[in-house]
Design a protein around this motif. Structure first.
Motif, short mmCIF file in Angstrom:
data_model
loop_
_atom_site.label_atom_id
_atom_site.label_comp_id
_atom_site.label_asym_id
_atom_site.label_seq_id
_atom_site.Cartn_x
_atom_site.Cartn_y
_atom_site.Cartn_z
N SER A 593 68.83 36.84 60.45
CA SER A 593 69.46 35.88 61.39
C SER A 593 69.07 34.46 61.02
CB SER A 593 69.07 36.21 62.83
OG SER A 593 67.75 35.85 63.07
N ARG A 594 67.83 34.24 60.58
CA ARG A 594 67.44 32.89 60.17
C ARG A 594 68.27 32.40 58.99
NH1 ARG A 594 61.18 31.39 60.11
NH2 ARG A 594 60.58 32.14 62.17
N PHE A 599 73.04 29.16 56.96
CA PHE A 599 74.38 29.01 56.36
C PHE A 599 75.35 28.30 57.32
CE2 PHE A 599 73.79 33.27 53.85
CZ PHE A 599 72.94 32.63 52.96
N GLY A 600 74.90 28.12 58.53
CA GLY A 600 75.84 27.59 59.54
C GLY A 600 76.75 28.68 60.05
N ALA A 601 76.33 29.92 59.84
CA ALA A 601 77.14 31.05 60.31
C ALA A 601 76.46 31.69 61.51
CB ALA A 601 77.29 32.06 59.18
N ARG A 614 77.51 48.02 64.75
CA ARG A 614 78.45 47.15 64.03
C ARG A 614 77.87 45.74 64.05
NH1 ARG A 614 84.25 46.14 63.51
NH2 ARG A 614 84.59 48.34 63.93
N PHE A 615 77.54 45.27 62.86
CA PHE A 615 77.02 43.91 62.70
C PHE A 615 78.14 43.03 62.21
CE2 PHE A 615 72.45 44.18 63.36
CZ PHE A 615 72.26 45.55 63.43
N THR A 616 78.27 41.85 62.82
CA THR A 616 79.35 40.93 62.43
C THR A 616 78.74 39.57 62.09
OG1 THR A 616 80.78 42.04 64.03
CG2 THR A 616 81.53 39.91 63.18
N ILE A 617 79.19 39.01 60.96
CA ILE A 617 78.77 37.64 60.63
C ILE A 617 80.04 36.81 60.48
CG2 ILE A 617 77.57 36.16 58.99
CD1 ILE A 617 75.98 38.63 58.12
N GLU A 618 80.03 35.67 61.15
CA GLU A 618 81.16 34.75 61.00
C GLU A 618 80.72 33.65 60.06
OE1 GLU A 618 82.83 33.15 64.54
OE2 GLU A 618 83.93 34.99 65.00
#
Ligand code: ADP
Length: 631
Positions: A593-594, A599-601, A614-618
């Motif tokens: 998460s850090r 990344f600004g995500a 379910r892991f989601t990264i934007e």
């Protein structure tokens, strides 16, 4: 003290009423006494006046018959024979007429011894006394018997009331000288009292003269004339009738009533009002004997004035009393108003005092509460500090525990590759000895990869220790996924995991290449851990094309049991793990998460509807760039 003014007590009113009654009674009596006293003075004066006027007015007629009786012609006439008579009569008539005119009397006449009028001053007038007989008249009888007679009476011929004076005519000329000088007739003078009555008439007063019969003979009140001032006996009545003194009238008693005595000379009486039938007037009555004869003069003074004075006095006392009462009430009201004002002021002052006290009390209470609050705040701050210290201690202790755990984990994590590397090195040497360099080289490459993954492991710790400043560039998402897949290639194969990767070619995001690889390795590692004991072992890695906001949604979902509920809330915190010692440090997602934030995500985790995590990264989409990446 609240003062109350109850007003005047009942005895105050009673005393005032008694005072009023006493004062008004005294005033009425005083006024009455004064007025009647004044009337009595007036009455005494009037009596004197009337007595002297009787003396002067009537006295001058008294001598007239005596003088006329001494006239020779009169005596001659009385003694004359019938032959001489006519001539003498004419002369005497003329003489009497002249005398009557000179003296101003009503009539003068000569009466013979039988009572017949033989000559008179009114001989030539229509109503002439000549020829009438007056033998029944007392004045005639008295004159013959005693030498002189006198009485009030009403003329039988004329019907006019008057005072009669009579003197005897003696044969010798005098009545005194010789006792035998016999009376041969009489001379009588009649005087009218009209003038007297007129002169005496005064408003508010009545004046009367009462003769010896008790009959009113002179009166300023015409209606009272020839009424009696006392009750008449039948004998008196018949005597009066016989004398025809009052021309045959019946003498009625005057209906007055004696109502009180004033003093020896005066009394109070009510007399009928002749002009108003049924009404009476109250008079102060005073009397004294008349100067001549047995007559009495009386004055009656109307007491209406005294009554008026009484009423005035009463009105005055009442007025004064009313003013006094009004003033007393006013003063009382004033006192009451002032007292009420003072009371109101007092009440206001008290209310003010009370208010001040209340305010002071409230202020004190508030100050207390405030102090208490301050103390509580200070106490809380201290408690918080203590808590924080304790927390830090706990964290510290936790960290120490974690370090031990981590050491154990690290040993395990590093040992496996080390054993693998050892084996690979041994095999490589054997391949070289058998002259199979291609296999030996393949082994060496695998050794290299293992060393890389160990580097990743140690990197994890480094990354957790400090937040690296990274330069964000466009990194291919597909390549990062391929790297992670390569890392876990043998495990995927050995554990028969179905891995679906659906990344549109050329998808690039803002990231740092090695960190992005680390993120995906972590997520894929967790997914593989999750599906290891599951019935279906499937992991899906997907990415969408950039959306309108230039964001790329990346998801990695598995068919495992899903994230434990107690873990879900703290998933991205360090040292949160459900894995047994040596298998997990609980740092993977914290580091992930850090990095993602760097990344600004944004990263998020949910459990899927059909189970599994379910892991989601934007990510922020980036324009493609040539990037360098290892192996
Ligand atoms: P570690 O893997 O060392 O336990 P992580 O931070 O990677 O540490 O993970 C923390 C915990 O999150 C794991 O112990 C596990 O309970 C849970 N977790 C992570 N990924 C998954 C997943 N794909 N499925 C179910 N649970 C997961």
């Amino acid at each position: 003290m609240h003062k109350r003014y109850k007003g005047i007590a009942w005895w105050g009113w009673a005393a005032a009423a008694a005072l009023y009654v006493g004062a008004s009674t005294a005033a009425i009596e005083f006024a009455w006494d004064r007025a009647i006293g004044a009337l009595a003075d007036v009455g005494a004066h009037r009596l004197d006046l009337y007595a002297s006027s009787l003396t002067s007015e009537l006295g001058r007629f008294e001598m007239v018959p005596a003088l006329v009786a001494r006239q020779d012609s009169v005596r001659a006439l009385l003694k004359a024979s019938p032959d001489e008579a006519p001539g003498l009569t004419r002369a005497v008539n003329r003489y009497l007429e002249a005398v009557n005119l000179d003296v101003g009397s009503g009539a003068v006449d000569v009466i013979d011894a039988h009572g017949s009028v033989i000559a008179a001053s009114n001989w030539n007038q229509q109503v002439s006394f000549v020829g009438t007989n007056v033998s029944y008249r007392p004045y005639f009888q008295d004159a013959l018997a005693q030498g002189r007679g006198r009485f009030f009476g009403i003329g039988t011929n004329t019907g006019v009331p008057g005072l009669y004076f009579a003197n005897a005519v003696h044969e010798g000329g005098t009545a005194d000288d010789k006792a035998d000088d016999k009376a041969i007739g009489a001379v009588a003078v009649k005087v009218s009292v009209d003038a007297l009555e007129t002169a005496w008439r005064t408003p508010g007063e009545a004046a009367i003269v009462v003769d010896s019969n008790g009959v009113i003979v002179i009166s300023t009140v015409p209606e009272w004339k020839f009424n009696a001032m006392r009750a008449m006996t039948a004998q008196q009545q018949s005597a009066i009738q016989a004398s025809r003194q009052y021309a045959g009238r019946t003498v009625e008693a005057l209906h007055f009533r004696r109502v009180g005595e004033w003093n020896d000379a005066a009394w109070l009486g009510t007399f009928p009002d002749p002009r108003r039938a049924g009404r009476t007037t109250r008079y102060l009555v005073m009397s004294r004997p008349a100067p001549q004869g047995h007559d009495t003069i009386m004055v009656l003074l109307d007491t209406t004035g005294a009554r008026r004075q009484q009423r005035l006095a009463f009105a005055f006392v009442t007025g004064v009393f009313l003013i006094a009462v009004l003033y007393a009430l006013y003063a009382l009201q004033r006192r009451r108003t002032i007292a009420e004002k003072l009371n109101a002021q007092e009440a206001l002052r008290r209310a003010n005092d009370q208010l001040e006290t209340t305010v002071a009390q409230r202020t004190a209470a508030l100050t207390d509460a405030n102090d208490r609050m301050q103390r509580e705040i200070a106490e809380r701050e201290r408690t918080e500090q203590r808590l924080r210290a304790t927390q830090q201690e706990v964290v510290h202790a936790g960290k120490l525990a974690v370090i031990g755990q981590m050491a154990a984990g690290l040993t395990h994590e590093i040992n496996q590759p080390l054993v693998a590397i050892r084996t690979l090195c041994d095999n490589a040497r054997t391949f070289f000895e058998r002259n199979q360099p291609a296999q030996a080289l393949a082994n060496l490459e695998r050794v290299g990869r293992l060393v890389d993954s160990m580097a990743v492991l140690t990197g994890e710790l480094k990354a957790f220790a400090r937040k690296p400043e990274v330069e964000r560039v466009a990194v291919s998402l597909g390549e990062a996924v391929a790297h992670a897949r390569f890392i876990y290639e043998s495990r995927i194969r050995d554990e028969a995991v179905r891995l679906d990767v659906r990344i549109p070619p050329g998808t690039t995001v803002y990231a740092e290449s090695s960190q992005l690889q680390q993120v995906i390795v972590n997520l894929l590692g967790n997914a593989l851990d999750a599906v290891r004991d599951a019935g279906t072992r499937a992991v899906t890695i997907e990415a969408d094309a950039p959306d309108a906001h230039d964001r790329v949604r990346f998801t990695i979902a598995d068919s495992g049991p899903g994230i434990a509920p107690e873990v879900l809330a703290h998933l991205f915190e360090p040292f949160v793990t459900t894995k047994p010692r040596g298998q997990g440090l609980g740092l993977g997602l914290a580091i992930t998460s850090r990095i993602v934030e760097g990344f600004g995500a944004r990263i998020a985790a949910v459990n899927g509807d059909e189970g599994g995590a379910r892991f989601t990264i934007e990510f922020m989409a980036a324009a493609p760039q040539r990037t360098e990446h290892g192996r």
